[in-house]
Design a protein around this motif. Structure first.
Motif, PDB file in Angstrom:
ATOM      1  N   ARG A 210      -7.260   5.340 -13.110  1.00 25.46           N
ATOM      2  CA  ARG A 210      -7.892   5.391 -14.433  1.00 25.46           C
ATOM      3  C   ARG A 210      -7.079   6.190 -15.442  1.00 25.46           C
ATOM      4  O   ARG A 210      -7.116   5.923 -16.640  1.00 25.46           O
ATOM      5  CB  ARG A 210      -9.291   5.996 -14.319  1.00 25.46           C
ATOM      6  CG  ARG A 210     -10.278   5.086 -13.578  1.00 25.46           C
ATOM      7  CD  ARG A 210     -11.658   5.708 -13.550  1.00 25.46           C
ATOM      8  NE  ARG A 210     -12.610   4.841 -12.875  1.00 25.46           N
ATOM      9  CZ  ARG A 210     -13.899   5.142 -12.698  1.00 25.46           C
ATOM     10  NH1 ARG A 210     -14.362   6.316 -13.138  1.00 25.46           N
ATOM     11  NH2 ARG A 210     -14.704   4.292 -12.069  1.00 25.46           N
ATOM     12  N   ASP A 211      -6.356   7.187 -14.927  1.00 25.14           N
ATOM     13  CA  ASP A 211      -5.552   8.001 -15.840  1.00 25.14           C
ATOM     14  C   ASP A 211      -4.189   7.374 -16.130  1.00 25.14           C
ATOM     15  O   ASP A 211      -3.346   7.963 -16.801  1.00 25.14           O
ATOM     16  CB  ASP A 211      -5.360   9.404 -15.277  1.00 25.14           C
ATOM     17  CG  ASP A 211      -4.613   9.407 -13.936  1.00 25.14           C
ATOM     18  OD1 ASP A 211      -4.226   8.319 -13.463  1.00 25.14           O
ATOM     19  OD2 ASP A 211      -4.425  10.504 -13.372  1.00 25.14           O
ATOM     20  N   GLY A 212      -3.963   6.163 -15.585  1.00 25.80           N
ATOM     21  CA  GLY A 212      -2.715   5.462 -15.850  1.00 25.80           C
ATOM     22  C   GLY A 212      -1.618   5.741 -14.840  1.00 25.80           C
ATOM     23  O   GLY A 212      -0.548   5.126 -14.908  1.00 25.80           O
ATOM     24  N   SER A 213      -1.868   6.629 -13.909  1.00 22.20           N
ATOM     25  CA  SER A 213      -0.845   6.953 -12.907  1.00 22.20           C
ATOM     26  C   SER A 213      -0.819   5.886 -11.814  1.00 22.20           C
ATOM     27  O   SER A 213      -1.808   5.192 -11.560  1.00 22.20           O
ATOM     28  CB  SER A 213      -1.134   8.324 -12.289  1.00 22.20           C
ATOM     29  OG  SER A 213      -2.388   8.327 -11.642  1.00 22.20           O
ATOM     30  N   LEU A 214       0.331   5.762 -11.163  1.00 24.62           N
ATOM     31  CA  LEU A 214       0.502   4.798 -10.090  1.00 24.62           C
ATOM     32  C   LEU A 214       0.090   5.429  -8.767  1.00 24.62           C
ATOM     33  O   LEU A 214       0.566   6.497  -8.403  1.00 24.62           O
ATOM     34  CB  LEU A 214       1.966   4.344 -10.012  1.00 24.62           C
ATOM     35  CG  LEU A 214       2.292   3.262  -8.984  1.00 24.62           C
ATOM     36  CD1 LEU A 214       1.602   1.953  -9.342  1.00 24.62           C
ATOM     37  CD2 LEU A 214       3.799   3.059  -8.893  1.00 24.62           C
ATOM     38  N   VAL A 215      -0.816   4.768  -8.064  1.00 22.53           N
ATOM     39  CA  VAL A 215      -1.309   5.261  -6.775  1.00 22.53           C
ATOM     40  C   VAL A 215      -0.845   4.305  -5.678  1.00 22.53           C
ATOM     41  O   VAL A 215      -0.933   3.084  -5.824  1.00 22.53           O
ATOM     42  CB  VAL A 215      -2.853   5.362  -6.762  1.00 22.53           C
ATOM     43  CG1 VAL A 215      -3.341   5.798  -5.383  1.00 22.53           C
ATOM     44  CG2 VAL A 215      -3.326   6.331  -7.828  1.00 22.53           C
ATOM     45  N   THR A 216      -0.330   4.868  -4.616  1.00 20.14           N
ATOM     46  CA  THR A 216       0.174   4.069  -3.500  1.00 20.14           C
ATOM     47  C   THR A 216      -0.661   4.316  -2.258  1.00 20.14           C
ATOM     48  O   THR A 216      -0.919   5.469  -1.907  1.00 20.14           O
ATOM     49  CB  THR A 216       1.645   4.412  -3.211  1.00 20.14           C
ATOM     50  OG1 THR A 216       2.423   4.202  -4.382  1.00 20.14           O
ATOM     51  CG2 THR A 216       2.191   3.529  -2.096  1.00 20.14           C
ATOM     52  N   GLN A 217      -1.074   3.244  -1.597  1.00 14.54           N
ATOM     53  CA  GLN A 217      -1.829   3.353  -0.360  1.00 14.54           C
ATOM     54  C   GLN A 217      -1.066   2.659   0.770  1.00 14.54           C
ATOM     55  O   GLN A 217      -0.563   1.543   0.581  1.00 14.54           O
ATOM     56  CB  GLN A 217      -3.204   2.683  -0.486  1.00 14.54           C
ATOM     57  CG  GLN A 217      -4.187   3.437  -1.357  1.00 14.54           C
ATOM     58  CD  GLN A 217      -5.495   2.680  -1.443  1.00 14.54           C
ATOM     59  OE1 GLN A 217      -5.538   1.545  -1.890  1.00 14.54           O
ATOM     60  NE2 GLN A 217      -6.564   3.318  -1.023  1.00 14.54           N
ATOM     61  N   TYR A 218      -1.009   3.328   1.912  1.00 11.29           N
ATOM     62  CA  TYR A 218      -0.423   2.707   3.097  1.00 11.29           C
ATOM     63  C   TYR A 218      -1.464   1.791   3.713  1.00 11.29           C
ATOM     64  O   TYR A 218      -2.577   2.208   4.021  1.00 11.29           O
ATOM     65  CB  TYR A 218       0.016   3.773   4.097  1.00 11.29           C
ATOM     66  CG  TYR A 218       0.566   3.190   5.378  1.00 11.29           C
ATOM     67  CD1 TYR A 218       1.840   2.635   5.405  1.00 11.29           C
ATOM     68  CD2 TYR A 218      -0.195   3.172   6.541  1.00 11.29           C
ATOM     69  CE1 TYR A 218       2.347   2.078   6.565  1.00 11.29           C
ATOM     70  CE2 TYR A 218       0.316   2.622   7.712  1.00 11.29           C
ATOM     71  CZ  TYR A 218       1.587   2.077   7.710  1.00 11.29           C
ATOM     72  OH  TYR A 218       2.079   1.517   8.854  1.00 11.29           O
ATOM     73  N   MET A 219      -1.093   0.513   3.942  1.00 11.79           N
ATOM     74  CA  MET A 219      -2.051  -0.505   4.360  1.00 11.79           C
ATOM     75  C   MET A 219      -1.895  -0.932   5.823  1.00 11.79           C
ATOM     76  O   MET A 219      -2.602  -1.814   6.286  1.00 11.79           O
ATOM     77  CB  MET A 219      -1.913  -1.740   3.462  1.00 11.79           C
ATOM     78  CG  MET A 219      -2.121  -1.459   1.986  1.00 11.79           C
ATOM     79  SD  MET A 219      -3.789  -0.871   1.602  1.00 11.79           S
ATOM     80  CE  MET A 219      -4.709  -2.387   1.858  1.00 11.79           C
ATOM     81  N   GLY A 220      -0.965  -0.360   6.541  1.00 13.56           N
ATOM     82  CA  GLY A 220      -0.811  -0.697   7.948  1.00 13.56           C
ATOM     83  C   GLY A 220       0.372  -1.606   8.218  1.00 13.56           C
ATOM     84  O   GLY A 220       0.916  -2.254   7.317  1.00 13.56           O
ATOM     85  N   GLN A 221       0.759  -1.676   9.486  1.00  9.17           N
ATOM     86  CA  GLN A 221       1.954  -2.433   9.843  1.00  9.17           C
ATOM     87  C   GLN A 221       1.753  -3.942   9.764  1.00  9.17           C
ATOM     88  O   GLN A 221       2.689  -4.678   9.473  1.00  9.17           O
ATOM     89  CB  GLN A 221       2.450  -2.016  11.227  1.00  9.17           C
ATOM     90  CG  GLN A 221       3.140  -0.657  11.211  1.00  9.17           C
ATOM     91  CD  GLN A 221       3.786  -0.324  12.540  1.00  9.17           C
ATOM     92  OE1 GLN A 221       3.291  -0.687  13.592  1.00  9.17           O
ATOM     93  NE2 GLN A 221       4.896   0.390  12.479  1.00  9.17           N
ATOM     94  N   ARG A 222       0.557  -4.427  10.051  1.00 12.55           N
ATOM     95  CA  ARG A 222       0.339  -5.864   9.918  1.00 12.55           C
ATOM     96  C   ARG A 222       0.534  -6.296   8.463  1.00 12.55           C
ATOM     97  O   ARG A 222       1.184  -7.293   8.180  1.00 12.55           O
ATOM     98  CB  ARG A 222      -1.059  -6.267  10.409  1.00 12.55           C
ATOM     99  CG  ARG A 222      -1.272  -7.771  10.335  1.00 12.55           C
ATOM    100  CD  ARG A 222      -2.587  -8.231  10.940  1.00 12.55           C
ATOM    101  NE  ARG A 222      -2.680  -9.678  10.853  1.00 12.55           N
ATOM    102  CZ  ARG A 222      -2.185 -10.514  11.751  1.00 12.55           C
ATOM    103  NH1 ARG A 222      -1.548 -10.046  12.811  1.00 12.55           N
ATOM    104  NH2 ARG A 222      -2.290 -11.818  11.589  1.00 12.55           N
ATOM    105  N   PHE A 223      -0.036  -5.531   7.549  1.00 15.29           N
ATOM    106  CA  PHE A 223       0.147  -5.777   6.121  1.00 15.29           C
ATOM    107  C   PHE A 223       1.631  -5.772   5.778  1.00 15.29           C
ATOM    108  O   PHE A 223       2.123  -6.626   5.033  1.00 15.29           O
ATOM    109  CB  PHE A 223      -0.601  -4.687   5.346  1.00 15.29           C
ATOM    110  CG  PHE A 223      -0.549  -4.815   3.848  1.00 15.29           C
ATOM    111  CD1 PHE A 223      -1.520  -5.520   3.160  1.00 15.29           C
ATOM    112  CD2 PHE A 223       0.465  -4.194   3.116  1.00 15.29           C
ATOM    113  CE1 PHE A 223      -1.483  -5.621   1.774  1.00 15.29           C
ATOM    114  CE2 PHE A 223       0.512  -4.284   1.741  1.00 15.29           C
ATOM    115  CZ  PHE A 223      -0.466  -5.006   1.064  1.00 15.29           C
TER     116      PHE A 223
END
Length: 255
Positions: A210-223
């Motif tokens: 919401r504040d415009g920053s880039l957020v990264t999430q680890y989604m797993g090895q299958r992804f």
């Protein structure tokens, strides 16, 4: 990275049924294939979703497939990819053979990259502080199974760019950030190091907060493996090619 999956030389019921539908379009369950071939199937692998059964790490646990951890910011520059091959004396068998890919006699070349895969995996794990229990941990055995699929069983490809990470048709300018450049002459060492970095990039989902920053999430090895392959073409079994790609890697790794 869109090549067909390699045939197995010593085929299990699962792989034979899989290759049967690729050749004929006829989808058989494992039980149906066993009825025809009279062979046993290893039930530790789930052929419906391609998930891994318990193992030493990485893709080894079904609960880890697609698992998301807390958002994590993108960090600094990635190390450059080395292009020099490992010394010949390090090329000794250190990883068990992949099922269906014998390493005796004329097939001895399949063990040539063992030390390279192990070193690349060890350095990746150490650099990221990963232990076998961690969802991002890379098992050298998984790397070897992955390389067999990516190289299509080709000796020339396996001994040059086993992870097919720098093919002209798949070039992405983002690969500059992992030390690759278009037309670069590849070695197994460069391929292994770059593939791990590229897979790590492909393992993450990026959203704007919401504040415009880039957020990264680890989604797993299958992804990660699905995105590494990226081919969304529908195969004869009505599944995306990238899902079949993950399934065959998971089967080879688990068995």
């Amino acid at each position: 990275m869109t090549q067909s999956l390699p045939p197995l030389e010593r085929k299990s019921a699962h792989s034979q049924a899989y290759e049967h539908y690729l050749r004929t379009g006829q989808r058989l369950t494992t039980a149906e294939w066993e009825g025809l071939a009279g062979r046993k199937f290893n039930h530790n692998h789930d052929p419906l979703n391609g998930q891994f059964a318990s193992g030493p790490g990485g893709l080894s646990a079904p609960a880890r497939m697609g698992q998301v951890i807390a958002p994590k910011a993108v960090v600094g520059r990635r190390p450059a990819v080395h292009t020099q091959p490992a010394p010949a004396q390090t090329r000794a068998p250190t990883i068990p053979p992949v099922k269906g890919y014998p390493e005796d006699g004329k097939h001895a070349w399949r063990q040539a990259n063992d030390a390279i895969f192990k070193q690349a995996a060890d350095e990746f794990n150490q650099r990221n502080g990963l232990k076998p229990s961690n969802v991002r941990y890379m098992d050298p055995k998984l790397m070897k199974a992955w390389a067999m699929v990516e190289s299509g069983g080709s000796k020339d490809q396996f001994l040059a760019d086993p992870f097919q990470v720098n093919k002209a048709r798949d070039w992405d300018d983002k690969k500059l950030s992992i030390g690759l450049h278009p037309g670069q002459v590849m070695t197994p060492d460069a391929s292994a190091r770059a593939a791990l970095l590229w897979l790590d990039i492909k393992s993450r989902k990026r959203t704007v907060a919401r504040d415009g920053s880039l957020v990264t999430q680890y989604m797993g090895q299958r992804f990660a493996f699905r995105n590494y392959n990226g081919n969304t073409k529908i195969d004869k079994n009505k599944k995306e090619h990238r899902d079949n790609y993950v399934d065959i890697i998971s089967f080879l790794y688990r068995n």
